[in-house]
Write a protein that holds these residues in place. Structure first.
Motif, PDB file in Angstrom:
ATOM      1  N   THR A 140       0.798  -1.232   0.000  1.00  0.00           N
ATOM      2  CA  THR A 140       0.000   0.000   0.000  1.00  0.00           C
ATOM      3  C   THR A 140       0.826   1.275   0.000  1.00  0.00           C
ATOM      4  OG1 THR A 140      -0.140  -0.015   2.429  1.00  0.00           O
ATOM      5  CG2 THR A 140      -1.868  -1.171   1.214  1.00  0.00           C
ATOM      6  N   SER A 141       2.021   1.228   0.577  1.00  0.00           N
ATOM      7  CA  SER A 141       2.803   2.469   0.722  1.00  0.00           C
ATOM      8  C   SER A 141       4.289   2.157   0.712  1.00  0.00           C
ATOM      9  CB  SER A 141       2.421   3.186   2.020  1.00  0.00           C
ATOM     10  OG  SER A 141       2.523   2.300   3.122  1.00  0.00           O
ATOM     11  N   SER A 142       4.748   1.465  -0.328  1.00  0.00           N
ATOM     12  CA  SER A 142       6.129   0.991  -0.358  1.00  0.00           C
ATOM     13  C   SER A 142       7.143   2.129  -0.351  1.00  0.00           C
ATOM     14  CB  SER A 142       6.342   0.099  -1.581  1.00  0.00           C
ATOM     15  OG  SER A 142       6.054   0.806  -2.775  1.00  0.00           O
ATOM     16  N   ARG A 143       6.913   3.167  -1.151  1.00  0.00           N
ATOM     17  CA  ARG A 143       7.886   4.265  -1.228  1.00  0.00           C
ATOM     18  C   ARG A 143       8.035   4.958   0.121  1.00  0.00           C
ATOM     19  NH1 ARG A 143       8.185   9.607  -1.712  1.00  0.00           N
ATOM     20  NH2 ARG A 143       5.929   9.796  -1.575  1.00  0.00           N
ATOM     21  N   ARG A 144       6.913   5.250   0.745  1.00  0.00           N
ATOM     22  CA  ARG A 144       6.964   5.924   2.049  1.00  0.00           C
ATOM     23  C   ARG A 144       7.570   5.000   3.109  1.00  0.00           C
ATOM     24  NH1 ARG A 144       3.726  10.255   3.383  1.00  0.00           N
ATOM     25  NH2 ARG A 144       2.305   9.712   1.668  1.00  0.00           N
ATOM     26  N   ALA A 145       7.245   3.720   3.051  1.00  0.00           N
ATOM     27  CA  ALA A 145       7.768   2.779   4.032  1.00  0.00           C
ATOM     28  C   ALA A 145       9.292   2.673   3.934  1.00  0.00           C
ATOM     29  CB  ALA A 145       7.128   1.406   3.840  1.00  0.00           C
ATOM     30  N   TRP A 146       9.816   2.535   2.717  1.00  0.00           N
ATOM     31  CA  TRP A 146      11.262   2.438   2.543  1.00  0.00           C
ATOM     32  C   TRP A 146      11.953   3.721   2.991  1.00  0.00           C
ATOM     33  CZ3 TRP A 146      13.518  -1.865   2.514  1.00  0.00           C
ATOM     34  CH2 TRP A 146      13.010  -2.976   1.842  1.00  0.00           C
ATOM     35  N   MET A 147      11.326   4.865   2.734  1.00  0.00           N
ATOM     36  CA  MET A 147      11.913   6.133   3.127  1.00  0.00           C
ATOM     37  C   MET A 147      12.026   6.237   4.652  1.00  0.00           C
ATOM     38  SD  MET A 147      10.480   9.980   2.429  1.00  0.00           S
ATOM     39  CE  MET A 147       9.022   9.628   3.414  1.00  0.00           C
ATOM     40  N   LEU A 148      10.960   5.816   5.356  1.00  0.00           N
ATOM     41  CA  LEU A 148      10.976   5.895   6.815  1.00  0.00           C
ATOM     42  C   LEU A 148      11.954   4.884   7.407  1.00  0.00           C
ATOM     43  CD1 LEU A 148       7.174   6.393   7.589  1.00  0.00           C
ATOM     44  CD2 LEU A 148       8.997   8.108   7.615  1.00  0.00           C
ATOM     45  N   VAL A 149      12.018   3.692   6.814  1.00  0.00           N
ATOM     46  CA  VAL A 149      12.980   2.700   7.297  1.00  0.00           C
ATOM     47  C   VAL A 149      14.409   3.218   7.127  1.00  0.00           C
ATOM     48  CG1 VAL A 149      13.944   0.407   6.864  1.00  0.00           C
ATOM     49  CG2 VAL A 149      11.465   0.724   6.947  1.00  0.00           C
ATOM     50  N   ARG A 150      14.647   3.874   6.009  1.00  0.00           N
ATOM     51  CA  ARG A 150      15.984   4.429   5.768  1.00  0.00           C
ATOM     52  C   ARG A 150      16.336   5.488   6.812  1.00  0.00           C
ATOM     53  NH1 ARG A 150      18.166   8.646   2.732  1.00  0.00           N
ATOM     54  NH2 ARG A 150      20.233   8.200   1.868  1.00  0.00           N
ATOM     55  N   ARG A 151      15.344   6.220   7.282  1.00  0.00           N
ATOM     56  CA  ARG A 151      15.614   7.278   8.254  1.00  0.00           C
ATOM     57  C   ARG A 151      15.914   6.721   9.647  1.00  0.00           C
ATOM     58  NH1 ARG A 151      14.985  11.924   5.861  1.00  0.00           N
ATOM     59  NH2 ARG A 151      13.451  12.227   4.199  1.00  0.00           N
ATOM     60  N   VAL A 152      15.469   5.500   9.927  1.00  0.00           N
ATOM     61  CA  VAL A 152      15.715   4.929  11.259  1.00  0.00           C
ATOM     62  C   VAL A 152      16.806   3.861  11.226  1.00  0.00           C
ATOM     63  CG1 VAL A 152      13.343   5.393  11.989  1.00  0.00           C
ATOM     64  CG2 VAL A 152      13.916   3.171  11.029  1.00  0.00           C
TER      65      VAL A 152
END
Length: 200
Positions: free
Chosen positions: A42-54
């Motif tokens: 449902t939200s792969s781009r946003r999920a990968w971006m947030l994972v990258r930030r943490v």
């Protein structure tokens, strides 16, 4: 199908976050893989971006738990410098909880845009008015935190400490939405389930 109030979605989301922190063993891993797959669909781009930030926080969790928890050494060749098996197990558990929470944030932000999120935060925080706190101010501050977490301003977080930034004159509208009876059903049900889960 009725469109639920943002407050109902936020309360359900909050209950899922709490359930993630309380889950143990196979339940945590099963729930984690399900939420992870749902976020990627449902939200792969946003999920990968947030994972990258943490990613650095994840690394810190693994290092701190792996090397500071006493137990059987995982790598005998390293001797006392080796992480412990118990520590790595704790690190994986807490890393999974963090990743699931991040995925839940990604899903939430994918389906609740700025105005809807603020409307939900205002409704959820309204009881704080009994303590003299402004639900509107709290909602706006949380919204700004989430915005900067997704899209840091030019110059990074240090730019927020400098007076006279180009966002000083930004105006945020505070939307309103009416909570229907179906929303109250969701809110009461989730609250009861959450209370039962905590004290079970």
């Amino acid at each position: 199908m009725r469109d639920f109030h943002p407050a109902s979605r936020l309360i359900l989301w909050g209950w899922l976050v709490v359930a993630t922190q309380l889950a143990r063993g196979p339940l945590l891993w099963g729930f984690g893989f399900f939420i992870g797959a749902l976020a990627l669909v449902t939200s792969s781009r946003r999920a990968w971006m947030l994972v990258r930030r943490v990613r650095y926080l994840l690394l810190a969790v693994i290092v701190l738990f792996g090397f500071s928890t006493p137990g059987e050494v995982a790598l005998p060749l390293l001797g006392q410098a080796s992480p412990s098996i118990e520590g790595l197990s704790l690190a994986l558990t807490h890393s999974m909880r963090l990743l699931v929470t991040v995925m839940l944030v990604a899903i939430l932000l994918e389906y609740l845009d700025g105005p809807l999120l603020i409307a939900g935060l205002i409704a959820v925080a309204r009881p704080l008015a009994l303590l003299g706190l402004s639900s509107e101010r709290l909602a706006v501050r949380l919204m700004l935190v989430l915005r900067y977490a997704q899209e840091p301003p030019p110059g990074g977080w240090r730019a927020l400490l400098v007076a006279g930034t180009d966002r000083d004159d930004e105006v945020l509208a505070l939307p309103r939405a009416t909570i229907g009876w179906w929303d109250w059903i969701v809110i009461v049900t989730v609250t009861l389930l959450g209370t039962y889960g905590v004290f079970l």
